[in-house]
Design a protein around this motif. Structure first.
Motif, PDB file in Angstrom:
ATOM      1  N   ILE A 142       0.956  -0.891   0.383  1.00  0.00           N
ATOM      2  CA  ILE A 142      -0.061  -0.030   0.134  1.00  0.00           C
ATOM      3  C   ILE A 142       0.708   1.103  -0.009  1.00  0.00           C
ATOM      4  N   TRP A 143       2.398   1.151  -0.059  1.00  0.00           N
ATOM      5  CA  TRP A 143       2.461   2.424   1.043  1.00  0.00           C
ATOM      6  C   TRP A 143       3.847   2.765  -0.202  1.00  0.00           C
ATOM      7  N   GLU A 144       4.017   1.881  -0.716  1.00  0.00           N
ATOM      8  CA  GLU A 144       4.939   1.352  -2.240  1.00  0.00           C
ATOM      9  C   GLU A 144       3.338   2.444  -3.399  1.00  0.00           C
ATOM     10  N   ARG A 145       2.888   1.969  -3.054  1.00  0.00           N
ATOM     11  CA  ARG A 145       1.898   2.566  -4.666  1.00  0.00           C
ATOM     12  C   ARG A 145       1.532   3.921  -4.387  1.00  0.00           C
ATOM     13  N   TYR A 146       1.457   4.123  -3.072  1.00  0.00           N
ATOM     14  CA  TYR A 146       0.800   5.402  -2.860  1.00  0.00           C
ATOM     15  C   TYR A 146       2.084   6.362  -3.114  1.00  0.00           C
ATOM     16  N   TYR A 147       3.072   5.931  -2.635  1.00  0.00           N
ATOM     17  CA  TYR A 147       3.883   7.441  -2.749  1.00  0.00           C
ATOM     18  C   TYR A 147       4.858   7.373  -4.941  1.00  0.00           C
ATOM     19  N   LYS A 148       4.397   5.895  -5.190  1.00  0.00           N
ATOM     20  CA  LYS A 148       4.914   6.283  -6.562  1.00  0.00           C
ATOM     21  C   LYS A 148       3.251   7.127  -7.399  1.00  0.00           C
ATOM     22  N   LYS A 149       2.206   7.058  -6.928  1.00  0.00           N
ATOM     23  CA  LYS A 149       1.563   7.679  -6.953  1.00  0.00           C
ATOM     24  C   LYS A 149       1.407   9.143  -7.062  1.00  0.00           C
ATOM     25  N   LEU A 150       2.461   9.808  -5.610  1.00  0.00           N
ATOM     26  CA  LEU A 150       2.146  11.054  -5.224  1.00  0.00           C
ATOM     27  C   LEU A 150       3.288  11.755  -5.937  1.00  0.00           C
ATOM     28  N   LEU A 151       4.234  10.664  -6.414  1.00  0.00           N
ATOM     29  CA  LEU A 151       5.568  11.291  -6.404  1.00  0.00           C
ATOM     30  C   LEU A 151       5.936  11.492  -8.332  1.00  0.00           C
ATOM     31  N   SER A 152       4.769  10.737  -8.393  1.00  0.00           N
ATOM     32  CA  SER A 152       4.967  10.616 -10.533  1.00  0.00           C
ATOM     33  C   SER A 152       4.559  12.025 -11.210  1.00  0.00           C
ATOM     34  N   SER A 153       5.244  12.241 -12.052  1.00  0.00           N
ATOM     35  CA  SER A 153       5.059  14.002 -12.724  1.00  0.00           C
ATOM     36  C   SER A 153       3.589  14.258 -13.615  1.00  0.00           C
ATOM     37  N   THR A 154       3.022  13.101 -13.093  1.00  0.00           N
ATOM     38  CA  THR A 154       1.248  13.495 -13.990  1.00  0.00           C
ATOM     39  C   THR A 154      -0.130  13.580 -12.725  1.00  0.00           C
ATOM     40  N   SER A 155       1.109  13.219 -11.165  1.00  0.00           N
ATOM     41  CA  SER A 155       0.075  13.434 -10.106  1.00  0.00           C
ATOM     42  C   SER A 155      -0.183  15.362  -9.865  1.00  0.00           C
ATOM     43  N   SER A 156      -1.772  14.999 -10.436  1.00  0.00           N
ATOM     44  CA  SER A 156      -2.261  16.579  -9.674  1.00  0.00           C
ATOM     45  C   SER A 156      -2.652  17.009  -8.178  1.00  0.00           C
ATOM     46  N   GLU A 157      -1.965  15.660  -7.514  1.00  0.00           N
ATOM     47  CA  GLU A 157      -1.869  15.943  -5.739  1.00  0.00           C
ATOM     48  C   GLU A 157      -0.940  16.833  -5.402  1.00  0.00           C
ATOM     49  N   ALA A 158      -0.193  15.840  -6.277  1.00  0.00           N
ATOM     50  CA  ALA A 158       1.171  16.382  -5.989  1.00  0.00           C
ATOM     51  C   ALA A 158       1.903  18.143  -6.187  1.00  0.00           C
ATOM     52  N   ILE A 159       1.585  17.524  -7.312  1.00  0.00           N
ATOM     53  CA  ILE A 159       1.147  19.360  -8.364  1.00  0.00           C
ATOM     54  C   ILE A 159       0.440  20.279  -7.251  1.00  0.00           C
ATOM     55  N   GLN A 160      -0.983  19.771  -6.560  1.00  0.00           N
ATOM     56  CA  GLN A 160      -1.468  20.642  -5.814  1.00  0.00           C
ATOM     57  C   GLN A 160      -0.783  21.110  -4.808  1.00  0.00           C
ATOM     58  N   ARG A 161       0.373  20.077  -4.107  1.00  0.00           N
ATOM     59  CA  ARG A 161       0.551  20.462  -2.646  1.00  0.00           C
ATOM     60  C   ARG A 161       2.034  21.317  -3.063  1.00  0.00           C
ATOM     61  N   CYS A 162       2.202  20.829  -4.081  1.00  0.00           N
ATOM     62  CA  CYS A 162       3.466  22.045  -4.055  1.00  0.00           C
ATOM     63  C   CYS A 162       2.789  23.576  -4.617  1.00  0.00           C
ATOM     64  N   GLY A 163       1.776  23.571  -4.946  1.00  0.00           N
ATOM     65  CA  GLY A 163       1.858  24.549  -5.812  1.00  0.00           C
ATOM     66  C   GLY A 163       1.075  25.602  -4.573  1.00  0.00           C
ATOM     67  N   SER A 164       0.049  25.140  -3.572  1.00  0.00           N
ATOM     68  CA  SER A 164      -0.426  25.788  -2.133  1.00  0.00           C
ATOM     69  C   SER A 164       0.802  26.212  -1.058  1.00  0.00           C
ATOM     70  N   GLN A 165       1.785  26.064  -1.589  1.00  0.00           N
ATOM     71  CA  GLN A 165       3.089  26.806  -0.310  1.00  0.00           C
ATOM     72  C   GLN A 165       3.796  27.820  -0.982  1.00  0.00           C
ATOM     73  N   ARG A 166       3.619  29.379  -0.348  1.00  0.00           N
ATOM     74  CA  ARG A 166       4.091  29.804  -1.030  1.00  0.00           C
ATOM     75  C   ARG A 166       5.108  30.255  -0.491  1.00  0.00           C
ATOM     76  N   HIS A 167       5.726  31.234  -0.933  1.00  0.00           N
ATOM     77  CA  HIS A 167       7.537  31.410  -0.175  1.00  0.00           C
ATOM     78  C   HIS A 167       6.920  32.942   1.190  1.00  0.00           C
ATOM     79  N   ILE A 168       7.374  31.964   1.972  1.00  0.00           N
ATOM     80  CA  ILE A 168       8.181  33.453   2.555  1.00  0.00           C
ATOM     81  C   ILE A 168       9.170  34.241   2.788  1.00  0.00           C
TER      82      ILE A 168
END
Length: 344
Positions: free
Chosen positions: A242-268
């Protein structure tokens, strides 16, 4: 010397007044090639004596400087020679480790002290009583009844011996088990007493730790994990999948969830960067915090020179900064805690 036992170690020491020289032709078994001077009449007689009684002259066997071979010096200090000798049995020639004089020893004589360290290897004394060999009656082997009876007795003796050995082994194991059980009881009693003391003094952490040691209980760290279908599982192999599938999906280049998380962080932006020009007190503090014996910068100004008079150094710096500020108003300066003066 003819009455001495041949098995004894013979050591002949004294002032022989004899020069044996360094030529040992014909006397190779008696003298070596490291003597001193020439062979004299007394030296020839002494060499023949040693040859007849199987002796070896020790100081001719070792190569030393001439000053370490001299054993007698004349009163006028003009004659120096080797006339004192140490001879040992030829059988024990290997026991001599060295032979030389000691000129520093004060013996109140015109002779020098001659020493020789020896190492003797003495054989162990064997028992004088000879072992009596048992005599076997070979004629009895021709009688078949006697042979059968002897073989049967021997087999019975072997079985009895093995049975005694097994019984002794079992008895030793029982004693070891009893000793272990007694040690376990003593250990548990001591731990229970410490737990009681922890409970009375309200040390709950120590109390629960001792309880786990007494009961030999381990905490279950495995927690259930949800799979993609929402079902809970506690199996390690399934959780790993389960953890392997989750991280493969999270770290893939087409993952919308990862892009959304990275975009939500603003520079302080950081607020601890000092970009304004320092004042007089800050410059003085920074100059006093400089370390000694450090390499100077490109301006070849040592820290000791600045620390000699921090006020004057600050005024000089402010004057240079005022002149240069007309063309460039920006200066760079690190925190005064680090004690580093960078410049303008």
């Amino acid at each position: 010397m003819s009455e001495i036992n041949k098995a004894d170690i013979v050591i002949l020491i004294g002032d022989m007044n004899a020069q044996v020289g360094y030529h040992n032709k014909g006397f190779e078994a008696t003298t070596g090639r490291h003597g001193l001077g020439m062979l004299t009449e007394n030296g020839e007689m002494f060499t023949e004596l040693c040859t007849n009684f199987n002796l070896v002259i020790g100081e001719t066997l070792f190569n030393h400087k001439r000053v370490h071979k001299i054993t007698w010096t004349s009163p006028d200090r003009m004659t120096e020679t080797l006339i004192d000798h140490i001879a040992i049995s030829r059988k024990w020639r290997g026991s001599l480790m060295d032979t030389r004089n000691k000129r520093g020893a004060d013996i109140a004589s015109d002779h020098h002290l001659l020493i020789t360290p020896a190492r003797l290897k003495v054989a162990a004394v064997s028992d004088s009583k000879k072992k009596i060999q048992k005599i076997f009656d070979v004629k009895k082997l021709k009688d078949e009844s006697i042979c059968a009876r002897e073989i049967k007795n021997q087999l019975n003796f072997t079985k009895t011996r093995s049975a005694i050995g097994t019984t002794a082994h079992l008895q030793q194991n029982r004693q070891a088990d009893k000793k272990k059980a007694l040690e376990r009881i003593i250990w548990s009693d001591n731990l229970a007493r410490k737990a009681q003391e922890a409970a009375e003094t309200y040390r709950t952490r120590d109390l629960y730790q001792m309880k786990r040691e007494l009961t030999n209980a381990t905490l279950k760290t495995t927690k259930p994990l949800k799979d993609e279908d929402g079902k809970l599982t506690t199996a390690k192999d399934k959780q790993t999948t389960i953890w392997e599938r989750y991280y493969k999906k999270l770290l893939s280049s087409t993952s919308s969830e990862a892009i959304q998380r990275c975009g939500s962080q603003r520079h302080i932006p950081r607020r601890d960067n000092h970009t304004s020009c320092p004042n007089d007190a800050e410059i003085i503090t920074a100059i006093r915090a400089l370390r000694n014996n450090k390499t100077s910068g490109s301006d070849n100004i040592n820290s000791e020179l600045l620390k000699a008079n921090p006020v004057s150094s600050t005024q000089i710096y402010l004057g240079v900064r005022k002149d240069k500020g007309r063309t460039e108003r920006r200066c760079y300066y690190s925190s005064s805690k680090e004690g580093k003066f960078i410049g303008m």
